[in-house]
Write a protein that holds these residues in place. Sequence first.
Motif, PDB file in Angstrom:
ATOM      1  N   GLY A 166       0.819  -1.207   0.000  1.00 28.84           N
ATOM      2  CA  GLY A 166       0.000   0.000   0.000  1.00 28.84           C
ATOM      3  C   GLY A 166       0.851   1.255   0.000  1.00 28.84           C
ATOM      4  O   GLY A 166       2.022   1.236   0.378  1.00 28.84           O
ATOM      5  N   GLN A 167       0.217   2.330  -0.428  1.00 29.18           N
ATOM      6  CA  GLN A 167       0.872   3.632  -0.401  1.00 29.18           C
ATOM      7  C   GLN A 167       0.065   4.526   0.545  1.00 29.18           C
ATOM      8  O   GLN A 167      -1.156   4.375   0.646  1.00 29.18           O
ATOM      9  N   LEU A 168       0.739   5.432   1.232  1.00 33.26           N
ATOM     10  CA  LEU A 168       0.095   6.296   2.234  1.00 33.26           C
ATOM     11  C   LEU A 168      -0.547   5.450   3.343  1.00 33.26           C
ATOM     12  O   LEU A 168      -0.147   4.301   3.530  1.00 33.26           O
ATOM     13  N   GLY A 169      -1.542   5.983   4.052  1.00 33.76           N
ATOM     14  CA  GLY A 169      -2.080   5.224   5.179  1.00 33.76           C
ATOM     15  C   GLY A 169      -3.566   5.456   5.344  1.00 33.76           C
ATOM     16  O   GLY A 169      -4.178   6.250   4.615  1.00 33.76           O
ATOM     17  N   SER A 170      -4.149   4.774   6.349  1.00 32.53           N
ATOM     18  CA  SER A 170      -5.596   4.817   6.594  1.00 32.53           C
ATOM     19  C   SER A 170      -6.186   6.229   6.564  1.00 32.53           C
ATOM     20  O   SER A 170      -7.274   6.444   6.055  1.00 32.53           O
ATOM     21  N   LEU A 171      -5.456   7.184   7.169  1.00 32.73           N
ATOM     22  CA  LEU A 171      -6.049   8.510   7.365  1.00 32.73           C
ATOM     23  C   LEU A 171      -6.066   9.344   6.084  1.00 32.73           C
ATOM     24  O   LEU A 171      -6.638  10.424   6.041  1.00 32.73           O
ATOM     25  N   LYS A 172      -5.473   8.798   5.026  1.00 33.45           N
ATOM     26  CA  LYS A 172      -5.508   9.464   3.716  1.00 33.45           C
ATOM     27  C   LYS A 172      -6.477   8.759   2.780  1.00 33.45           C
ATOM     28  O   LYS A 172      -6.533   9.056   1.581  1.00 33.45           O
ATOM     29  N   ASP A 173      -7.228   7.802   3.303  1.00 30.27           N
ATOM     30  CA  ASP A 173      -8.203   7.100   2.472  1.00 30.27           C
ATOM     31  C   ASP A 173      -9.366   8.042   2.138  1.00 30.27           C
ATOM     32  O   ASP A 173      -9.858   8.749   3.026  1.00 30.27           O
ATOM     33  N   PRO A 174      -9.820   8.047   0.883  1.00 30.07           N
ATOM     34  CA  PRO A 174     -10.895   8.995   0.539  1.00 30.07           C
ATOM     35  C   PRO A 174     -12.205   8.753   1.285  1.00 30.07           C
ATOM     36  O   PRO A 174     -12.963   9.698   1.516  1.00 30.07           O
ATOM     37  N   ASP A 175     -12.511   7.525   1.674  1.00 27.69           N
ATOM     38  CA  ASP A 175     -13.744   7.263   2.428  1.00 27.69           C
ATOM     39  C   ASP A 175     -13.545   7.399   3.930  1.00 27.69           C
ATOM     40  O   ASP A 175     -14.353   8.014   4.622  1.00 27.69           O
TER      41      ASP A 175
END
Length: 427
Positions: free
Chosen positions: A220-229
């Motif tokens: 994965g790239q980036l993390g949970s808090l950057k997820d659009p939903d």
Amino acid sequence: MVNAIVGANWGDEGKGKITDMMAKEADIIVRFQGGANAGHTIVNDYGKFALHTLPSGVFYDHTTSIIGNGVALNIPVLFKEIQSIVDRGVPKPKILVSDRAQMVMSYHILFDQYEEERLAGKSFGSTKSGIAPFYSDKYAKIGFQVSELFEEETLKDKAERICEIKNVILEHLYHKPLLKPEDLLKELREYREMVEPYVCDTSAYLWEAVKAGKNILLEGQLGSLKDPDHGIYPMVTSSSTLAAYGAIGAGIPPYEIKKIITVCKAYSSSVGAGAFVSEIFGEEADELRRRGGDGGEYGVTTGRPRRMGWFDAVASKYGCRIQGATDVAFTVLDVLGYLDEIPVCIGYEIDGEVTTEFPATVKLEKAKPVLETLPGWKCDIRGIRNYEDLPENCRKYIEFVEEKIGFPITMISNGPGRDDIIYRNGK
Ligand code: GDP
């Protein structure tokens, strides 16, 4: 068996290092989302590398690297990256590109820049790699799929159609030079030439690999808090950063993902705008930034100084839950060895009430951190390989965090190298 390696926080948790380390035992590593807007830093026997598009398994010659259908594929960046690692003595990696991946076009990058210019001070902190315009076009169904490169007639019609749409915005909103269909076609033909040897139906390939019992890693790239939903919308990225999306972005059955290794950093850092409850400032932040990661906390792609904060148990508990963490890899713990005392954010105070549940953005913006301070261990823990050999206060910090987030910390990373890892057996 398929395992995912994903981030619990805002990105930059050290996923690249964990992937590079686990790739030793893997056959295939798949990138399933995102594009060249973020990067991983990897330190291994060949040196120190910053990767943006290639999966972090490319350094082994036994692995196959896949650019999955969910990725925002920037073909020139991919090829530059392959060349740059080969130039430094890494064996030419085996790479497959999904025929269903879509391509970042040069106009996506321009649109990203124009939009940031238009928003000026109110910008979202885009890295200007074209990612938001790319994904907008994908879902507006005007993106270019790799498979379309091989159908000249379709390509011509589509290039004209896209110029029509884009030129309205270029002329009336941004007041910038217009696109020409012939330039677009030229760009697309160049991409065809570059990518052709690598293109295949990667989901069919992965299906066979799963059946043959191969060891597959989703990176994965980036993390949970950057997820659009589930992240801090709208200060998020444009593709899902969650392990669940790994099934879609790679084209494999969701039930094949057995382990979700969720990488969680021992303190917080974030790039771009958005609420960041445990953020610290001034000299305290500068010192952590200087000492952080491997050579300081600055963006791999942009060089921007990262915003710094103490470990946020509220955000990390949520980040692990939304990923569906089976294992937590707790990283960059060695960096905290200089502190006499280590504050940890254990709750958010919102409108006078304390909560440990991570709220949606409008509430998050009002949250104030509730801190608890733990004693530091005041020594260098790099080189330690057994959990029991860690200083007592360091173990207490890990166990405190584990209790607060409610997911098992099975790995502790105490340095940037492949071998800087402590496994907690029986966890
Ligand atoms: P990613 O995008 O999640 O892979 O994160 P980054 O590439 O931003 O990685 C964070 C930085 O921390 C990189 O410079 C890594 O080399 C470094 N790093 C990873 N794990 C550790 C660790 O346990 N200790 C230290 N000191 N640095 C680490």
